[in-house]
Design an enzyme around this catalytic site. Structure first.
Site, PDB file in Angstrom:
ATOM      1  N   TRP A 107     -16.374  14.617 -18.882  1.00 47.47           N
ATOM      2  CA  TRP A 107     -15.801  15.861 -18.365  1.00 47.47           C
ATOM      3  C   TRP A 107     -14.670  16.378 -19.248  1.00 47.47           C
ATOM      4  O   TRP A 107     -13.909  15.606 -19.841  1.00 47.47           O
ATOM      5  CB  TRP A 107     -15.243  15.617 -16.969  1.00 47.47           C
ATOM      6  CG  TRP A 107     -16.252  15.763 -15.879  1.00 47.47           C
ATOM      7  CD1 TRP A 107     -17.586  15.510 -15.954  1.00 47.47           C
ATOM      8  CD2 TRP A 107     -15.997  16.182 -14.550  1.00 47.47           C
ATOM      9  NE1 TRP A 107     -18.190  15.753 -14.750  1.00 47.47           N
ATOM     10  CE2 TRP A 107     -17.236  16.166 -13.856  1.00 47.47           C
ATOM     11  CE3 TRP A 107     -14.856  16.570 -13.845  1.00 47.47           C
ATOM     12  CZ2 TRP A 107     -17.358  16.532 -12.512  1.00 47.47           C
ATOM     13  CZ3 TRP A 107     -14.976  16.925 -12.507  1.00 47.47           C
ATOM     14  CH2 TRP A 107     -16.206  16.911 -11.856  1.00 47.47           C
TER      15      TRP A 107
ATOM     16  N   HIS B  18      -3.868  -4.537   0.987  1.00 49.02           N
ATOM     17  CA  HIS B  18      -3.871  -5.728   0.128  1.00 49.02           C
ATOM     18  C   HIS B  18      -5.215  -5.984  -0.559  1.00 49.02           C
ATOM     19  O   HIS B  18      -5.310  -6.861  -1.415  1.00 49.02           O
ATOM     20  CB  HIS B  18      -3.476  -6.962   0.940  1.00 49.02           C
ATOM     21  CG  HIS B  18      -4.536  -7.485   1.843  1.00 49.02           C
ATOM     22  ND1 HIS B  18      -5.013  -6.779   2.934  1.00 49.02           N
ATOM     23  CD2 HIS B  18      -5.239  -8.651   1.835  1.00 49.02           C
ATOM     24  CE1 HIS B  18      -5.936  -7.479   3.547  1.00 49.02           C
ATOM     25  NE2 HIS B  18      -6.101  -8.629   2.911  1.00 49.02           N
TER      26      HIS B  18
ATOM     27  N   TYR C  34      -3.168  15.532  -2.158  1.00 46.13           N
ATOM     28  CA  TYR C  34      -2.739  14.137  -2.268  1.00 46.13           C
ATOM     29  C   TYR C  34      -1.271  14.063  -2.672  1.00 46.13           C
ATOM     30  O   TYR C  34      -0.495  13.263  -2.124  1.00 46.13           O
ATOM     31  CB  TYR C  34      -3.609  13.424  -3.299  1.00 46.13           C
ATOM     32  CG  TYR C  34      -3.252  11.979  -3.556  1.00 46.13           C
ATOM     33  CD1 TYR C  34      -3.506  11.003  -2.611  1.00 46.13           C
ATOM     34  CD2 TYR C  34      -2.661  11.600  -4.763  1.00 46.13           C
ATOM     35  CE1 TYR C  34      -3.188   9.671  -2.848  1.00 46.13           C
ATOM     36  CE2 TYR C  34      -2.348  10.270  -5.015  1.00 46.13           C
ATOM     37  CZ  TYR C  34      -2.608   9.316  -4.055  1.00 46.13           C
ATOM     38  OH  TYR C  34      -2.293   7.994  -4.292  1.00 46.13           O
TER      39      TYR C  34
ATOM     40  N   LYS D 272       2.079  12.296  -0.769  1.00 42.87           N
ATOM     41  CA  LYS D 272       2.947  11.292  -1.390  1.00 42.87           C
ATOM     42  C   LYS D 272       4.398  11.762  -1.452  1.00 42.87           C
ATOM     43  O   LYS D 272       5.330  10.960  -1.295  1.00 42.87           O
ATOM     44  CB  LYS D 272       2.424  10.950  -2.788  1.00 42.87           C
ATOM     45  CG  LYS D 272       1.146  10.112  -2.760  1.00 42.87           C
ATOM     46  CD  LYS D 272       1.385   8.806  -2.047  1.00 42.87           C
ATOM     47  CE  LYS D 272       0.162   7.914  -1.993  1.00 42.87           C
ATOM     48  NZ  LYS D 272       0.425   6.651  -1.288  1.00 42.87           N
TER      49      LYS D 272
ATOM     50  N   LEU E  54      -3.098   3.827 -13.129  1.00 41.13           N
ATOM     51  CA  LEU E  54      -3.284   2.380 -13.089  1.00 41.13           C
ATOM     52  C   LEU E  54      -4.744   2.002 -13.304  1.00 41.13           C
ATOM     53  O   LEU E  54      -5.647   2.769 -12.992  1.00 41.13           O
ATOM     54  CB  LEU E  54      -2.808   1.831 -11.746  1.00 41.13           C
ATOM     55  CG  LEU E  54      -1.335   2.064 -11.408  1.00 41.13           C
ATOM     56  CD1 LEU E  54      -1.054   1.621  -9.977  1.00 41.13           C
ATOM     57  CD2 LEU E  54      -0.424   1.342 -12.386  1.00 41.13           C
TER      58      LEU E  54
ATOM     59  N   SER F  26       2.596   8.245  -6.544  1.00 41.45           N
ATOM     60  CA  SER F  26       1.730   8.535  -7.683  1.00 41.45           C
ATOM     61  C   SER F  26       2.435   9.536  -8.585  1.00 41.45           C
ATOM     62  O   SER F  26       3.202  10.386  -8.116  1.00 41.45           O
ATOM     63  CB  SER F  26       0.396   9.114  -7.205  1.00 41.45           C
ATOM     64  OG  SER F  26      -0.314   9.703  -8.271  1.00 41.45           O
ATOM     65  N   SER F  27       2.144   9.468  -9.872  1.00 44.33           N
ATOM     66  CA  SER F  27       2.779  10.396 -10.804  1.00 44.33           C
ATOM     67  C   SER F  27       2.325  11.833 -10.592  1.00 44.33           C
ATOM     68  O   SER F  27       2.939  12.765 -11.118  1.00 44.33           O
ATOM     69  CB  SER F  27       2.495   9.973 -12.250  1.00 44.33           C
ATOM     70  OG  SER F  27       1.107   9.901 -12.488  1.00 44.33           O
ATOM     71  N   CYS F  28       1.268  12.056  -9.796  1.00 43.61           N
ATOM     72  CA  CYS F  28       0.817  13.423  -9.541  1.00 43.61           C
ATOM     73  C   CYS F  28       1.778  14.184  -8.640  1.00 43.61           C
ATOM     74  O   CYS F  28       1.589  15.386  -8.403  1.00 43.61           O
ATOM     75  CB  CYS F  28      -0.586  13.431  -8.958  1.00 43.61           C
ATOM     76  SG  CYS F  28      -0.686  12.848  -7.253  1.00 43.61           S
TER      77      CYS F  28
ATOM     78  N   GLY G 209      -6.909  -3.353  -2.013  1.00 44.80           N
ATOM     79  CA  GLY G 209      -7.070  -2.286  -2.988  1.00 44.80           C
ATOM     80  C   GLY G 209      -6.623  -2.712  -4.374  1.00 44.80           C
ATOM     81  O   GLY G 209      -6.174  -3.844  -4.584  1.00 44.80           O
ATOM     82  N   LEU G 210      -6.725  -1.811  -5.320  1.00 48.87           N
ATOM     83  CA  LEU G 210      -6.354  -2.100  -6.700  1.00 48.87           C
ATOM     84  C   LEU G 210      -4.911  -2.592  -6.806  1.00 48.87           C
ATOM     85  O   LEU G 210      -4.638  -3.662  -7.361  1.00 48.87           O
ATOM     86  CB  LEU G 210      -6.552  -0.841  -7.559  1.00 48.87           C
ATOM     87  CG  LEU G 210      -6.047  -0.914  -9.000  1.00 48.87           C
ATOM     88  CD1 LEU G 210      -6.820  -1.952  -9.798  1.00 48.87           C
ATOM     89  CD2 LEU G 210      -6.135   0.463  -9.657  1.00 48.87           C
ATOM     90  N   VAL G 211      -3.979  -1.824  -6.269  1.00 51.04           N
ATOM     91  CA  VAL G 211      -2.560  -2.182  -6.385  1.00 51.04           C
ATOM     92  C   VAL G 211      -2.201  -3.299  -5.421  1.00 51.04           C
ATOM     93  O   VAL G 211      -1.528  -4.267  -5.794  1.00 51.04           O
ATOM     94  CB  VAL G 211      -1.673  -0.953  -6.129  1.00 51.04           C
ATOM     95  CG1 VAL G 211      -0.200  -1.315  -6.307  1.00 51.04           C
ATOM     96  CG2 VAL G 211      -2.043   0.187  -7.061  1.00 51.04           C
TER      97      VAL G 211
ATOM     98  N   THR H 122       2.352   5.341 -12.944  1.00 49.39           N
ATOM     99  CA  THR H 122       1.481   6.190 -13.747  1.00 49.39           C
ATOM    100  C   THR H 122       0.029   5.822 -13.441  1.00 49.39           C
ATOM    101  O   THR H 122      -0.248   5.115 -12.473  1.00 49.39           O
ATOM    102  CB  THR H 122       1.803   6.014 -15.240  1.00 49.39           C
ATOM    103  OG1 THR H 122       1.096   7.005 -15.988  1.00 49.39           O
ATOM    104  CG2 THR H 122       1.444   4.617 -15.737  1.00 49.39           C
TER     105      THR H 122
ATOM    106  N   ARG I  89     -19.452   4.449 -17.248  1.00 48.12           N
ATOM    107  CA  ARG I  89     -20.363   5.338 -17.976  1.00 48.12           C
ATOM    108  C   ARG I  89     -20.804   4.735 -19.308  1.00 48.12           C
ATOM    109  O   ARG I  89     -21.989   4.733 -19.653  1.00 48.12           O
ATOM    110  CB  ARG I  89     -19.674   6.684 -18.196  1.00 48.12           C
ATOM    111  CG  ARG I  89     -20.584   7.794 -18.690  1.00 48.12           C
ATOM    112  CD  ARG I  89     -19.830   9.114 -18.706  1.00 48.12           C
ATOM    113  NE  ARG I  89     -19.320   9.408 -17.365  1.00 48.12           N
ATOM    114  CZ  ARG I  89     -18.179  10.054 -17.136  1.00 48.12           C
ATOM    115  NH1 ARG I  89     -17.417  10.445 -18.149  1.00 48.12           N
ATOM    116  NH2 ARG I  89     -17.801  10.301 -15.905  1.00 48.12           N
TER     117      ARG I  89
ATOM    118  N   HIS J 293     -11.208   7.058 -10.727  1.00 44.29           N
ATOM    119  CA  HIS J 293     -10.348   7.771 -11.658  1.00 44.29           C
ATOM    120  C   HIS J 293     -10.968   7.711 -13.051  1.00 44.29           C
ATOM    121  O   HIS J 293     -11.990   7.068 -13.276  1.00 44.29           O
ATOM    122  CB  HIS J 293      -8.946   7.159 -11.667  1.00 44.29           C
ATOM    123  CG  HIS J 293      -8.163   7.451 -10.427  1.00 44.29           C
ATOM    124  ND1 HIS J 293      -8.142   6.598  -9.346  1.00 44.29           N
ATOM    125  CD2 HIS J 293      -7.378   8.504 -10.088  1.00 44.29           C
ATOM    126  CE1 HIS J 293      -7.379   7.110  -8.396  1.00 44.29           C
ATOM    127  NE2 HIS J 293      -6.905   8.263  -8.817  1.00 44.29           N
TER     128      HIS J 293
END
Length: 335
Positions: free
Chosen positions: A225, A34, A159, A163, A189, A130-132, A36-38, A187, A210, A202
């Site tokens: 990169w 709770h 990873y 998932k 986020l 995750s979409s990966c 974290g980002l999501v 996708t 940056r 990410h």
């Protein structure tokens, strides 16, 4: 031998008759991850929607890799609903450098939470992937049935395998116990609470940091990169939270559901937009010796649209609010 066979047969009392409907706002709801980002976005959404018994623990308070601790927590709290948003996450650099950590940590987190939820009768659970998980060269846009049809992107395959295992465990629980658990595949986020650290972020938060630092230092050039040509889809995390609640109240099926915007941009385009939003006026160059990752990763979101949900936050609008959040919290964020 008879007793061993009996243990393999699901108890019919464990099966839940379920029709998608609004969740009980007074029932206990555990958001794993709770902070974290999501997870934090889901927590905010649930609060805004009137849920009055939300529970969560930080990783310092509850290590989800500790199976005994997880089972004890479920036994003590007895949540009715669960969203599993806890995970070890990172960008290309982190995934490439620490594949064992990304595989082992995520497998343990998932197995412990899902097993404990099953053991203690959680009625409704949403697993976030995750979409990966999809093949590196999957046909675009990527449909849900592309899962397990090709080779994964090697820079984050560990990873992705973890998932995929989570999705299959949710499907197995549905088959064996008849519980109405579901999975959602977001996708890329971004938004408030993202990881902006140089080693673990990410692509989008890394670019925000940056370019913002380049503005502050007066740098004439920013080097990113790769080639800038890969295409990526970005979804604001508040949209993701809204989609999660919508799925919990409207969807019941074994197949994972893609969550995204249905449109993508090149990394070069997102870099240009971020540089404009933060006010950077210098030049951008690209280091093609660094990996690009998957050439394109656009989700087919027609299944979600058929369930009655589409994204509402535009990319530039979302970026401006994210940059503001980053600048407001730059002294306290993960370094």
């Amino acid at each position: 031998m008879a007793s061993e066979k009996a243990q393999l047969v699901p108890d019919e009392r464990d099966r839940v008759e379920f029709e998608p409907a609004p969740l009980d706002r007074s029932s206990r709801f555990y958001v794993a991850g709770h902070r974290g980002l999501v997870g934090s976005a889901i927590w905010r959404k649930l609060q805004a929607e009137g849920f009055t018994d939300l529970i969560g623990r930080s990783s310092a308070e509850l290590d989800l890799k500790d199976r005994d601790a997880v089972f004890t927590y479920f036994a003590e709290t007895k949540p009715r609903y669960v969203v599993l948003a806890a995970a070890k996450v990172g960008g290309i650099l982190a995934n490439s450098t620490y594949p064992v950590d990304f595989l082992s940590d995520n497998l343990r987190i998932q197995v412990n939470v899902l097993d404990a939820a099953r053991e203690h009768g959680v009625e409704r659970l949403l697993f976030l992937g995750s979409s990966c998980i999809y093949p590196r060269l999957a046909e675009q846009p990527i449909r849900e049935d592309s899962l397990l049809t090709g080779h994964l992107e090697p820079t984050n395959d560990a990873y992705a395998i973890a998932k995929i295992a989570g999705i299959l465990q949710v499907q197995a629980v549905r088959r064996q116990y008849g519980l109405p658990w579901i999975s959602a595949m977001p996708t890329n986020l971004y938004g408030p609470g993202d990881n902006f650290s140089p080693q673990g972020s990410h692509v989008l938060p890394a670019l925000i940091r940056r370019y913002d630092e380049a503005v502050k230092s007066g740098a004439e050039t920013v080097t990113n990169w790769g080639t800038g040509t890969p295409r990526r889809e970005f979804l604001h995390v508040d949209d993701m939270a809204a989609a999660c609640l919508h799925l919990l109240e409207n969807y019941d099926g074994p197949e994972q559901v893609n969550v995204g915007t249905g449109s993508d941009v090149t990394i070069a385009e997102i870099a240009e937009t971020i540089s404009r939003v933060v006010g950077y006026t210098g030049a951008t160059t690209w280091d093609a010796s660094k990996p690009d990752g998957t050439p394109q990763k656009l989700l087919d979101v027609s299944k979600l649209a058929n369930e009655g949900w589409t994204s509402a936050i535009g990319l530039e609008e979302g970026l401006r609010s994210t940059v503001k959040w980053y600048r407001d919290h730059v002294g306290a964020i993960r370094q």
